[in-house]
Design a protein around this motif. Structure first.
Motif, PDB file in Angstrom:
ATOM      1  N   ALA A  77       0.830  -1.208   0.000  1.00  0.00           N
ATOM      2  CA  ALA A  77       0.000   0.000   0.000  1.00  0.00           C
ATOM      3  C   ALA A  77       0.861   1.254   0.000  1.00  0.00           C
ATOM      4  O   ALA A  77       0.561   2.238  -0.692  1.00  0.00           O
ATOM      5  CB  ALA A  77      -0.939  -0.012   1.204  1.00  0.00           C
ATOM      6  N   LEU A 117      -3.495  -2.308   7.734  1.00  0.00           N
ATOM      7  CA  LEU A 117      -3.686  -1.210   6.794  1.00  0.00           C
ATOM      8  C   LEU A 117      -4.312   0.003   7.484  1.00  0.00           C
ATOM      9  O   LEU A 117      -3.882   1.144   7.280  1.00  0.00           O
ATOM     10  CB  LEU A 117      -4.566  -1.661   5.629  1.00  0.00           C
ATOM     11  N   ASP A 149      -3.417   0.034  -5.389  1.00  0.00           N
ATOM     12  CA  ASP A 149      -4.810   0.441  -5.232  1.00  0.00           C
ATOM     13  C   ASP A 149      -5.633  -0.613  -4.502  1.00  0.00           C
ATOM     14  O   ASP A 149      -6.643  -0.291  -3.869  1.00  0.00           O
ATOM     15  CB  ASP A 149      -5.437   0.682  -6.606  1.00  0.00           C
ATOM     16  N   PHE A 151      -4.072   3.475   5.845  1.00  0.00           N
ATOM     17  CA  PHE A 151      -4.562   3.054   4.523  1.00  0.00           C
ATOM     18  C   PHE A 151      -5.979   2.496   4.621  1.00  0.00           C
ATOM     19  O   PHE A 151      -6.310   1.465   4.018  1.00  0.00           O
ATOM     20  CB  PHE A 151      -3.609   2.026   3.919  1.00  0.00           C
ATOM     21  N   VAL A 181      -7.799   1.678   1.285  1.00  0.00           N
ATOM     22  CA  VAL A 181      -7.305   0.647   0.365  1.00  0.00           C
ATOM     23  C   VAL A 181      -8.129  -0.619   0.530  1.00  0.00           C
ATOM     24  O   VAL A 181      -8.159  -1.204   1.622  1.00  0.00           O
ATOM     25  CB  VAL A 181      -5.812   0.351   0.603  1.00  0.00           C
TER      26      VAL A 181
END
Length: 329
Positions: free
Chosen positions: A159, A183, A164, A188, A191
């Motif tokens: 990430a 994440l 993506d 993130f 994501v």
């Protein structure tokens, strides 16, 4: 009512009529192309068991990306093929690893291209398994929970490189939750996770293992990948991934498991992904080379069958050719 009042052939009488009532449509944006990136320079090496599929180095992959995007394919799945392997697959979560460098360059060259990163350890470990291996009195075992930590680190690194989508294929218990948590903690949250939710221990993976240099050095993957005889188990795997935060559900392989794709489509609202795997591709290529089949017709019929079964997205090595055929090339 029945014949002669009902004549089903009335709606098949011309190409225009058939198109008017066609239930399922294929489009280039339905396809995601796997791409294998390796170390070195000037590498464009055809994979012997997968004609038309290549290993690319960072300096040559732009050629493939240009052809894909020109054909209308809007997404790729990145597989790193490293030159360094060890017991813990450390190059999988190295920010300067081959996959991470490839992702950064892809996003720099084609910012609108959707780049998914396969998340596994098998091509990065010297033993070829998808997790950490420990030797016990009973033999070698995959340590599920220790593997989760490394897979989560890999996801964050991917990430950070600009992926993506994170696409974990390892089939450890709890892998979606571990990756989602990692994440989110790394910032993130946006994501998505394309989970290989239903991944069978399949004979259809043979050519891929040559492509990714990921064949297990001992044993097999039956203790963590699913038994091909089981369908209800697929619903348990999918439900677990939904509960843990998956954004897509994948079935792999696709062709022998269309019933499973349909089961997931009927039960869940998440996007369903079919992986049209390496041997499915290679068998078509081999038969076409012998002149036994019409490659274009077989490929498009197979892909429409996967979509008709319920797939929203198809990961396929035929992506570039199929996209060109659909626009009339």
């Amino acid at each position: 009512m029945a014949y002669p009042i009902v004549r089903n052939r009335r709606l098949r009488g011309s190409a225009g009529l058939r198109g008017l009532v066609r239930e399922t449509q294929l489009d280039a944006e339905d396809f995601m192309m796997p791409i294998f990136i390796t170390e070195g320079e000037g590498v464009r090496e055809e994979i012997s068991s997968m004609p038309g599929v290549y290993h690319w180095s960072l300096d040559t992959m732009e050629r493939e990306l240009a052809e894909l995007t020109e054909a209308g394919v809007r997404s790729v799945m990145v597989f790193g093929v490293p030159d360094r392997k060890d017991a813990l697959g450390t190059s999988a979560y190295d920010d300067n690893g081959i996959a991470q460098r490839a992702i950064r360059k892809m996003k720099a060259l084609y910012p609108e291209l959707v780049v998914a990163a396969d998340n596994c350890l098998c091509q990065y470990t010297d033993h070829g398994h998808c997790g950490v291996v420990h030797t016990t009195e009973c033999g070698a075992e995959i340590d599920n929970d220790e593997s989760l930590e490394l897979l989560a680190r890999t996801a964050v690194s991917q990430a950070r490189a600009g992926a993506d989508i994170i696409a974990p294929s390892n089939m450890m218990d709890g892998f979606v939750l571990a990756i989602r948590k990692a994440l989110d903690e790394a910032g993130f949250e946006s994501v998505p996770i394309m989970s290989y939710s239903v991944k069978y221990s399949s004979a259809y993976y043979g050519p891929f293992r040559e492509a990714a240099h990921s064949a297990p050095q001992f044993g097999d993957r039956k203790t963590y990948q699913m038994d091909p005889a089981n369908a209800r188990e697929a619903l348990r795997e999918a439900q677990s991934d939904i509960d843990e935060g998956a954004d897509f559900l994948m079935v792999k392989p696709a062709l022998a498991y269309l019933d499973v794709i349909r089961m997931l489509r009927d039960r869940y609202a998440l996007p369903i992904v079919a992986y049209n795997v390496s041997a499915e591709y290679s068998m078509v290529k081999a038969a076409a080379k012998m002149g036994w089949i019409d490659e274009k017709a077989i490929v498009l019929e197979t892909l429409i069958g996967m979509k008709r079964a319920g797939a929203d997205l198809i990961i396929t090595y035929h992506a570039k050719d199929a996209a060109r055929w659909l626009r009339g090339d």
